[in-house]
Write a protein that holds these residues in place. Structure first.
Motif, PDB file in Angstrom:
ATOM      1  N   VAL A 113      13.918   4.664   6.598  1.00  0.00           N
ATOM      2  CA  VAL A 113      13.009   5.167   5.569  1.00  0.00           C
ATOM      3  C   VAL A 113      11.866   5.879   6.271  1.00  0.00           C
ATOM      4  O   VAL A 113      11.318   5.369   7.248  1.00  0.00           O
ATOM      5  N   GLU A 114      11.525   7.064   5.777  1.00  0.00           N
ATOM      6  CA  GLU A 114      10.435   7.836   6.353  1.00  0.00           C
ATOM      7  C   GLU A 114       9.387   8.131   5.293  1.00  0.00           C
ATOM      8  O   GLU A 114       9.713   8.267   4.109  1.00  0.00           O
ATOM      9  N   GLN A 155       5.244  10.575   0.108  1.00  0.00           N
ATOM     10  CA  GLN A 155       6.648  10.650  -0.314  1.00  0.00           C
ATOM     11  C   GLN A 155       7.459   9.723   0.577  1.00  0.00           C
ATOM     12  O   GLN A 155       7.298   9.705   1.795  1.00  0.00           O
ATOM     13  N   ARG A 156       8.326   8.968  -0.050  1.00  0.00           N
ATOM     14  CA  ARG A 156       9.218   8.050   0.663  1.00  0.00           C
ATOM     15  C   ARG A 156      10.616   8.634   0.630  1.00  0.00           C
ATOM     16  O   ARG A 156      11.126   8.986  -0.434  1.00  0.00           O
ATOM     17  N   ASP A 180       2.078  17.220  -1.192  1.00  0.00           N
ATOM     18  CA  ASP A 180       1.091  18.295  -1.306  1.00  0.00           C
ATOM     19  C   ASP A 180      -0.236  17.765  -1.827  1.00  0.00           C
ATOM     20  O   ASP A 180      -1.303  18.182  -1.374  1.00  0.00           O
ATOM     21  N   ARG A 181      -0.170  16.815  -2.772  1.00  0.00           N
ATOM     22  CA  ARG A 181      -1.412  16.211  -3.281  1.00  0.00           C
ATOM     23  C   ARG A 181      -2.102  15.382  -2.214  1.00  0.00           C
ATOM     24  O   ARG A 181      -3.328  15.365  -2.116  1.00  0.00           O
ATOM     25  N   HIS A 211       0.823  -1.212   0.000  1.00  0.00           N
ATOM     26  CA  HIS A 211       0.000   0.000   0.000  1.00  0.00           C
ATOM     27  C   HIS A 211       0.858   1.264   0.000  1.00  0.00           C
ATOM     28  O   HIS A 211       0.513   2.249  -0.659  1.00  0.00           O
ATOM     29  N   LEU A 212       1.966   1.247   0.720  1.00  0.00           N
ATOM     30  CA  LEU A 212       2.861   2.408   0.710  1.00  0.00           C
ATOM     31  C   LEU A 212       3.411   2.647  -0.694  1.00  0.00           C
ATOM     32  O   LEU A 212       3.462   3.790  -1.157  1.00  0.00           O
ATOM     33  N   ARG A 213       3.770   1.588  -1.389  1.00  0.00           N
ATOM     34  CA  ARG A 213       4.277   1.735  -2.759  1.00  0.00           C
ATOM     35  C   ARG A 213       3.204   2.287  -3.701  1.00  0.00           C
ATOM     36  O   ARG A 213       3.493   3.129  -4.555  1.00  0.00           O
ATOM     37  N   GLU A 214       1.969   1.797  -3.545  1.00  0.00           N
ATOM     38  CA  GLU A 214       0.882   2.278  -4.402  1.00  0.00           C
ATOM     39  C   GLU A 214       0.571   3.750  -4.117  1.00  0.00           C
ATOM     40  O   GLU A 214       0.367   4.535  -5.052  1.00  0.00           O
ATOM     41  N   LEU A 215       0.538   4.126  -2.844  1.00  0.00           N
ATOM     42  CA  LEU A 215       0.290   5.524  -2.491  1.00  0.00           C
ATOM     43  C   LEU A 215       1.409   6.428  -3.002  1.00  0.00           C
ATOM     44  O   LEU A 215       1.159   7.542  -3.456  1.00  0.00           O
ATOM     45  N   GLU A 216       2.634   5.929  -2.957  1.00  0.00           N
ATOM     46  CA  GLU A 216       3.767   6.695  -3.490  1.00  0.00           C
ATOM     47  C   GLU A 216       3.652   6.820  -5.012  1.00  0.00           C
ATOM     48  O   GLU A 216       3.860   7.908  -5.571  1.00  0.00           O
TER      49      GLU A 216
END
Length: 127
Positions: free
Chosen positions: A97-98, A86-87, A103-104, A75-80
């Motif tokens: 990794v944070e 932002q990763r 902004d979107r 899910h983090l990859r898809e949201l990025e």
């Protein structure tokens, strides 16, 4: 429906209908938005990143009950990929990794908060 809201009706003419139902119409845009946030854990991730400016994946794992590392990473990859988070990889050992909202992603949050308020109001109204 009052006269101030008639612009929200689905147009009846073939040419006008595309503005709502065509490939670049309102329905297509909302569907694209819903696809970005669909997924069991995406909303939880977005709300957690909204409440805390920056989080590491380990913190997200602790804060979101029942999510697996695999699903969180997916899910983090898809949201990025959708440009909502932002990763930042610091290239350190052990890995650091944070994640934070872009902004979107920030611009999407008032919509999600309004949806939450709608759901709360709807639940009260149906009781």
């Amino acid at each position: 429906m009052d006269t101030a809201r008639t612009h929200q009706k689905v147009p009846v003419g073939d040419q006008d209908r595309r503005a709502c139902l065509g490939p670049y119409g309102a329905v297509a845009h909302v569907t694209r938005c819903l696809k970005m946030i669909s997924g069991r854990w995406k909303l939880a991730i977005l709300f957690r990143l909204y409440s805390d400016e920056m989080l590491r994946s380990r913190q997200l794992l602790r804060d979101i009950p029942d999510v697996s590392q695999k699903m969180l990473t997916q899910h983090l990859r898809e949201l990025e990929a959708d440009g909502l988070i932002q990763r930042t990889d610091f290239g350190e050992m052990p890995p650091r990794v944070e994640y934070r909202l872009t902004d979107r992603g920030e611009a999407l949050m008032p919509v999600l908060l309004a949806a939450r308020q709608f759901a709360e109001d709807h639940e009260k109204a149906t009781k």
